[in-house]
Design a protein around this motif. Structure first.
Motif, PDB file in Angstrom:
ATOM      1  N   SER A   7       0.860  -1.257   0.079  1.00  0.00           N
ATOM      2  CA  SER A   7       0.009  -0.044  -0.050  1.00  0.00           C
ATOM      3  C   SER A   7       0.923   1.244  -0.105  1.00  0.00           C
ATOM      4  O   SER A   7       0.683   2.192  -0.707  1.00  0.00           O
ATOM      5  N   ASP A   8       1.971   1.335   0.706  1.00  0.00           N
ATOM      6  CA  ASP A   8       2.880   2.333   0.735  1.00  0.00           C
ATOM      7  C   ASP A   8       3.426   2.646  -0.524  1.00  0.00           C
ATOM      8  O   ASP A   8       3.653   3.731  -1.046  1.00  0.00           O
ATOM      9  N   MET A   9       3.748   1.610  -1.181  1.00  0.00           N
ATOM     10  CA  MET A   9       4.346   1.876  -2.733  1.00  0.00           C
ATOM     11  C   MET A   9       3.391   2.442  -3.755  1.00  0.00           C
ATOM     12  O   MET A   9       3.635   3.074  -4.471  1.00  0.00           O
ATOM     13  N   ALA A  10       2.017   2.010  -3.463  1.00  0.00           N
ATOM     14  CA  ALA A  10       1.041   2.433  -4.226  1.00  0.00           C
ATOM     15  C   ALA A  10       0.339   3.894  -3.747  1.00  0.00           C
ATOM     16  O   ALA A  10      -0.589   4.473  -4.457  1.00  0.00           O
ATOM     17  N   GLY A  11       0.615   4.226  -2.638  1.00  0.00           N
ATOM     18  CA  GLY A  11       0.248   5.578  -1.990  1.00  0.00           C
ATOM     19  C   GLY A  11      -1.084   5.467  -1.727  1.00  0.00           C
ATOM     20  O   GLY A  11      -2.170   6.341  -1.467  1.00  0.00           O
TER      21      GLY A  11
END
Length: 446
Positions: A173-177
């Motif tokens: 989720s962090d990588m996808a914002g």
């Protein structure tokens, strides 16, 4: 240099090409205290010497089959029939890979089709894919899928979700914002997850049985999620539980993910395992991974093909539903063989044995002075509150030849309020003698 063919000049050229000065620069993202700086290995050794050295190292382990074993928390020791191992080691199964050419891979495709059918029945869903890497990555992919379906970016994670699953969801989720709202650890199953669901919610992720063993009623959570246009992602890490517990699909889940290791796959020190992923028919085109389907050929004969393959390996990245490059094919085969051997009646009987064993053990342990059971309901796993540090107690029990369970502090480090909690699992492999050994050893340690 037989196995290291590159010269120093070759290596320097490659490093210069990617813009770093040394091989060490490639590891700067790994914290220094986690790196191994040099290995004390000889230049060369004979095969016999290497075997003996590795044997001595392996002997330092305490294998699950060598002692009374009550470790769970997402990976469970179950009996795997010898038939399973015998069949998956046949060369046509052991060496098969992605069935790109259906005309020569009908056996592999049919196995995956049967696997999908079994997972769909187990989870109470319309359709399942041909497996994922493991339960944690399946959970993260379910969250991303929910975002695509709802066009929202906020996922709510129950405090009963396995911390490792939570970490994988947070990483992707962090990588996808995307936004992740993770509730605090919930060992007593008292969280009010309904109050956290709002109009911005894409999905609610709930594990049942939870990592602490609690059985969760998914129906009211599904109803509240659907009320605001969100999806319910149900997580099952102990798939044997579905032999007794009402399926997540019947309780209103929109996506069901889980870990299939318990069926057909041994512990193997943590992997490889097999992720399960199932959903409603209306969401099938947003499902990650790949899907095998049944069809007929030009002559009207029954056959199997890859029906949907919406992953980067098959289509353009911007059109893909995931970047998963393969599935756990051999593990899925083991799952399918074991489930076929069990049948529906066998799975129900296996589940009943698991539950009965766990109930007997929980009753005995909770009678010990200072020990309390945190669960009102559970399947084959439960959480105890001990009169002391659970990690230290587990080490003391291991010294007595009993592997007692998983201290919550291993899953949730840095939370002293959870340090005295122990997650204990009891499956069909635990005998009366095993349970008696745990009770006696814990009494001595306490």
């Amino acid at each position: 240099m037989r196995f290291l063919p590159h010269s120093d000049t070759d290596r320097q050229a490659m490093l210069a090409s990617i813009g770093v000065a040394s091989v060490d620069d490639l590891f700067t993202d790994i914290p220094a205290d986690l790196r191994v700086h040099g290995l004390d290995l000889p230049k060369a050794a004979s095969e016999i010497s290497v075997e003996r050295t590795l044997g001595r190292l392996a002997a330092r382990n305490m294998p699950a089959s060598s002692v009374p074993f009550f470790v769970g928390a997402g990976a469970y020791k179950h009996h795997v029939p010898a038939t399973v191992d015998h069949l998956i080691q046949r060369s046509e199964f052991l060496t098969s890979y992605t069935p790109y050419q259906p005309e020569i891979t009908q056996g592999t495709l049919q196995v995956l089709f049967e696997f999908q059918t079994q997972v769909a029945h187990l989870t109470g869903m319309d359709v399942a894919n041909a497996s994922m890497y493991d339960g944690s990555t399946a959970t993260a992919e379910a969250v991303l899928m929910a975002h695509r379906v709802t066009k929202r970016k906020k996922a709510i994670l129950s405090g009963g979700l396995h911390p490792h699953y939570r970490a994988v969801v947070e990483s992707l989720s962090d990588m996808a914002g995307d936004v992740v709202a993770a509730l605090p650890a919930d060992p007593t199953s008292t969280e009010d997850i309904l109050a956290t669901i709002d109009k911005d919610t894409s999905c609610v992720v709930v594990q049942s049985p939870s990592v602490y063993g609690h059985l969760i009623d998914l129906a009211p959570i599904a109803a509240k999620a659907h009320e605001v246009g969100a999806l319910l992602v149900a997580v099952v890490t102990e798939i044997v539980s579905l032999g007794l517990v009402e399926s997540p699909g019947a309780q209103g889940a929109d996506i069901v993910v889980g870990e299939g290791q318990s069926i057909g796959n041994p512990l193997t020190f943590g992997g490889p395992y097999v992720g399960l992923f199932a959903t409603r028919q209306k969401y099938v085109r947003q499902m990650p991974g790949r899907l095998c389907g049944e069809t007929v050929d030009a002559e009207g004969r029954r056959g199997f093909v890859l029906t949907l393959s919406t992953r980067e390996q098959h289509i353009r990245r911007d059109k893909a539903t995931s970047n998963i490059c393969t599935n756990s094919g051999l593990c899925a085969l083991a799952f399918t063989i074991h489930m076929t051997l069990l049948g529906e009646a066998g799975l129900v009987r296996l589940a009943r044995i698991n539950h009965a064993n766990a109930v007997r053990l929980a009753d005995s342990l909770s009678e010990l002075p200072g020990v309390s059971l945190l669960n009102d309901s559970f399947f084959n796993e439960f959480t105890l509150r001990l009169p002391g540090d659970a990690a230290a107690i587990v080490e003391g029990l291991a010294a007595k030849g009993v592997l007692a369970g998983v201290p919550v502090s291993r899953l949730e480090p840095g939370k002293p309020e959870l340090a005295n909690l122990l997650i204990v699992a009891s499956t069909e492999v635990n005998t009366d003698e095993d349970r008696a050994a745990l009770v006696a050893a814990l009494r001595e340690v306490l």
